[in-house]
Design a protein around this motif. Structure first.
Motif, PDB file in Angstrom:
ATOM      1  N   TRP A   1      86.692  51.553 -41.134  1.00  0.00           N
ATOM      2  CA  TRP A   1      85.947  50.309 -41.422  1.00  0.00           C
ATOM      3  C   TRP A   1      86.902  49.133 -41.658  1.00  0.00           C
ATOM      4  O   TRP A   1      86.655  48.009 -41.213  1.00  0.00           O
ATOM      5  CB  TRP A   1      85.064  50.579 -42.641  1.00  0.00           C
ATOM      6  CG  TRP A   1      84.357  49.407 -43.221  1.00  0.00           C
ATOM      7  CD1 TRP A   1      83.804  48.348 -42.557  1.00  0.00           C
ATOM      8  CD2 TRP A   1      84.097  49.189 -44.607  1.00  0.00           C
ATOM      9  NE1 TRP A   1      83.217  47.488 -43.442  1.00  0.00           N
ATOM     10  CE2 TRP A   1      83.382  47.978 -44.712  1.00  0.00           C
ATOM     11  CE3 TRP A   1      84.386  49.898 -45.777  1.00  0.00           C
ATOM     12  CZ2 TRP A   1      82.956  47.461 -45.937  1.00  0.00           C
ATOM     13  CZ3 TRP A   1      83.954  49.383 -46.988  1.00  0.00           C
ATOM     14  CH2 TRP A   1      83.253  48.183 -47.059  1.00  0.00           C
TER      15      TRP A   1
ATOM     16  N   CYS B   1      87.625  44.896 -39.576  1.00  0.00           N
ATOM     17  CA  CYS B   1      87.618  43.512 -40.071  1.00  0.00           C
ATOM     18  C   CYS B   1      88.965  42.837 -39.827  1.00  0.00           C
ATOM     19  O   CYS B   1      89.011  41.654 -39.494  1.00  0.00           O
ATOM     20  CB  CYS B   1      87.224  43.464 -41.549  1.00  0.00           C
ATOM     21  SG  CYS B   1      85.435  43.567 -41.765  1.00  0.00           S
TER      22      CYS B   1
ATOM     23  N   HIS C   1      88.288  47.789 -49.530  1.00  0.00           N
ATOM     24  CA  HIS C   1      88.154  47.208 -48.183  1.00  0.00           C
ATOM     25  C   HIS C   1      89.127  46.041 -47.972  1.00  0.00           C
ATOM     26  O   HIS C   1      89.890  46.031 -47.011  1.00  0.00           O
ATOM     27  CB  HIS C   1      86.707  46.772 -47.980  1.00  0.00           C
ATOM     28  CG  HIS C   1      86.387  46.264 -46.616  1.00  0.00           C
ATOM     29  ND1 HIS C   1      86.743  46.940 -45.474  1.00  0.00           N
ATOM     30  CD2 HIS C   1      85.761  45.125 -46.197  1.00  0.00           C
ATOM     31  CE1 HIS C   1      86.337  46.254 -44.418  1.00  0.00           C
ATOM     32  NE2 HIS C   1      85.746  45.147 -44.826  1.00  0.00           N
ATOM     33  N   HIS C   2      89.123  45.091 -48.863  1.00  0.00           N
ATOM     34  CA  HIS C   2      89.987  43.915 -48.661  1.00  0.00           C
ATOM     35  C   HIS C   2      91.445  44.215 -48.986  1.00  0.00           C
ATOM     36  O   HIS C   2      92.359  43.692 -48.354  1.00  0.00           O
ATOM     37  CB  HIS C   2      89.453  42.730 -49.466  1.00  0.00           C
ATOM     38  CG  HIS C   2      88.149  42.226 -48.916  1.00  0.00           C
ATOM     39  ND1 HIS C   2      87.308  41.390 -49.589  1.00  0.00           N
ATOM     40  CD2 HIS C   2      87.543  42.464 -47.720  1.00  0.00           C
ATOM     41  CE1 HIS C   2      86.238  41.139 -48.843  1.00  0.00           C
ATOM     42  NE2 HIS C   2      86.356  41.784 -47.710  1.00  0.00           N
TER      43      HIS C   2
ATOM     44  N   CYS D   1      82.672  39.248 -44.318  1.00  0.00           N
ATOM     45  CA  CYS D   1      82.272  40.603 -43.934  1.00  0.00           C
ATOM     46  C   CYS D   1      80.760  40.624 -43.756  1.00  0.00           C
ATOM     47  O   CYS D   1      80.015  40.235 -44.653  1.00  0.00           O
ATOM     48  CB  CYS D   1      82.652  41.602 -45.018  1.00  0.00           C
ATOM     49  SG  CYS D   1      84.419  41.857 -45.107  1.00  0.00           S
TER      50      CYS D   1
ATOM     51  N   GLU E   1      92.629  45.736 -45.890  1.00  0.00           N
ATOM     52  CA  GLU E   1      92.796  44.733 -44.822  1.00  0.00           C
ATOM     53  C   GLU E   1      94.152  44.040 -44.964  1.00  0.00           C
ATOM     54  O   GLU E   1      94.866  43.835 -43.981  1.00  0.00           O
ATOM     55  CB  GLU E   1      91.686  43.675 -44.907  1.00  0.00           C
ATOM     56  CG  GLU E   1      90.406  44.068 -44.199  1.00  0.00           C
ATOM     57  CD  GLU E   1      89.430  42.899 -44.148  1.00  0.00           C
ATOM     58  OE1 GLU E   1      89.831  41.789 -43.764  1.00  0.00           O
ATOM     59  OE2 GLU E   1      88.267  43.094 -44.522  1.00  0.00           O
TER      60      GLU E   1
HETATM   61 ZN    ZN Z   1      84.937  43.553 -43.881  1.00  0.00          ZN
END
Ligand code: ZN
Ligand code: AMP
Length: 457
Positions: A199, A203, A228-229, A11, A232
């Motif tokens: 966001w 990714c 975030h992950h 990232c 994802e």
């Molecule tokens: Zn990221």
């Protein structure tokens, strides 16, 4: 997954401001991983994105887009802000000798791929629409949150407030619609209406585009684990039915006092603050290597100066080796070399134990230096050791082969370090007398609110 090639995604920075030293620590950690893989004989395909839209101030998908904050702060367009800070960020990475990624996609340049990915997730039945966007329904995934071992029950109890129309507290935006009462600088048409991506989807889309639906390694800081992950993984699994990443590698924080270093907190330190204080950016890299990447690292300017002395010692050692002219050769030198080489590899392969590797090199240098003091090291052996040090440096990335013409000489560095210690102990009289000594050598120390500045008189 692919013979001899490792595919790795990191990232990148949210480019609304300068990178702070915490951000840079993570990129140094990731660079050591990449170099270690290369050293072990792998080819590394390295992708690092640039986050130039959609990273909101709150992880709960509320608040302002950080790019718009930067734009307001400086009276420039979000596009100008992104261009300026991206350029600066890449320069910072070069200064700490981070190998450049093979591909650096910008989130704003991958919008069609993000829209396609959201369409797939929608088709598979994981989304719902609210007034302000398209959201991911995390209750539809049995093992949502497995990366951080999230306990859904606990989250539900505490996080109802501010949920808006979200069905579950952990649900997140895939596409945010532009507000009807104001115009955003960065927005795109989509099947759901004009808006911008979340966001996390950025990714997922960028890593999938360049590295495939499943790839080897995904890196980032520990703050990315719970949201975030985690998101994802949820998106990618919902779209492809496959686990996107084989190994997650997360670096711990750089901390100041008890707080993590952060831009939003203000008063953050950048690489330039260190350069102004007469510190070589590679000394900051050395400082980062003195801690394991999964341990918190306490920022302290004195400790960075000590790291600079450590780096000087290494560079001088390498220079000294190049000057050896004796013809003696000793069997035990070769043995010592072999042992050190083996241990170095063992430490690096043991989850990148750079502090142990540095300590090993330090012991090794002490022994070899003692031999050189006695003129007992032969030229051929010195040459081999020189090559060995450069081989270690393929992993450490400290530019050991370059001559040690430091911007600020070592004796001045030592005095500055001593002076800072005295100031911490509030011994101002003594610290002033050291400042005068520094002046006599031709350097001036200025104490500014941002930290000390060192200038040649
Ligand atoms: Zn990221
Ligand atoms: P951001 O610009 O917020 O997207 O962050 C860029 C990278 O820096 C991410 O991998 C973060 O996890 C990491 N990061 C942010 N703050 C710190 C910190 N204080 N120490 C170490 N890493 C950090």
């Amino acid at each position: 997954m692919h013979d001899n090639e490792v595919r790795m995604y990191c990232c990148g920075l949210t480019v609304y401001d300068y990178a702070h030293l915490g951000n840079i620590k993570i990129y140094i950690n990731e660079d050591v991983l990449k170099r270690a893989l290369m050293h072990a004989g792998y080819k590394v395909k390295h992708v690092m994105n640039i986050t130039d839209v959609g990273h909101l101030t709150s992880d709960a998908d509320t608040g302002e887009d950080k790019m718009e904050i930067g734009s307001k702060r400086e009276g420039k367009s979000a596009w100008e802000i992104s261009k300026y800070y991206t350029k600066h960020f890449l320069e910072d990475l070069k200064k700490v000798n981070v190998l450049m990624p093979d591909i650096m996609p910008k989130a704003t340049e991958t919008i069609p791929e993000q829209i396609e990915l959201i369409k797939k997730i929608e088709k598979n039945g994981y989304t719902y629409r609210t007034e302000d966007g398209i959201y991911f329904d995390t209750s539809k995934l049995k093992d949502y949150g497995k990366l951080s071992r999230l306990k859904k029950e606990g989250l539900k109890a505490g996080a109802r407030i501010g949920m808006g129309e979200k069905r579950n507290p952990t649900d997140f935006a895939l596409w945010k619609l532009s507000p009807s009462d104001s115009k955003r600088q960065m927005e795109w048409d989509s099947p759901w209406g004009k808006g911008f991506p979340g966001w996390h989807i950025e990714c997922s889309a960028m890593s999938m585009k360049y590295l495939g639906e499943t790839f080897d390694i995904h890196c980032g800081g520990v703050d990315h684990i719970p949201v975030h992950h985690t998101n994802e993984i949820a998106q990618s699994e919902a779209a492809t039915g496959k686990e996107p990443v084989r190994f997650w590698v997360h670096g711990e924080f750089l901390v100041v006092g008890k707080e993590k270093m952060a831009k939003s907190a203000g008063g953050f330190r950048t690489l330039q603050t260190l350069i102004d204080a007469g510190i070589d950016p590679l000394a900051y890299r050395y400082f980062c290597l003195t801690a394991h990447y999964r341990s918190q690292l306490m920022f302290d300017i004195g400790a960075v100066r000590s790291a600079q002395l450590g780096l000087s010692r290494m560079r001088k050692f390498v220079e000294r080796l190049a000057e050896v002219r004796e013809s003696a050769t000793k069997k035990d030198v070769l043995k010592l070399m072999d042992r050190t080489k083996g241990e170095f590899r063992k430490f690096i392969e043991d989850d990148l134990n750079t502090p142990r590797a540095l300590a090993l090199i330090s012991d090794f240098m002490r022994e070899i230096n003692a031999m050189m003091d006695r003129n007992a090291l032969g030229r051929e052996d010195a040459k081999r050791i020189y090559e060995l040090m450069l081989d270690f440096d393929r992993v450490l990335g400290l530019k050991l082969g370059e001559t040690s013409k430091e911007a600020v000489p070592e004796d001045v560095q030592k005095l500055i370090l001593e002076r800072e210690k005295l100031r911490k102990e509030k011994k101002f009289k003594e610290s002033d007398s050291i400042r005068n000594k520094i002046k006599e050598i031709g350097w001036e120390v200025l104490d500014t609110p941002k930290g000390p500045k060192i200038k040649k008189i």
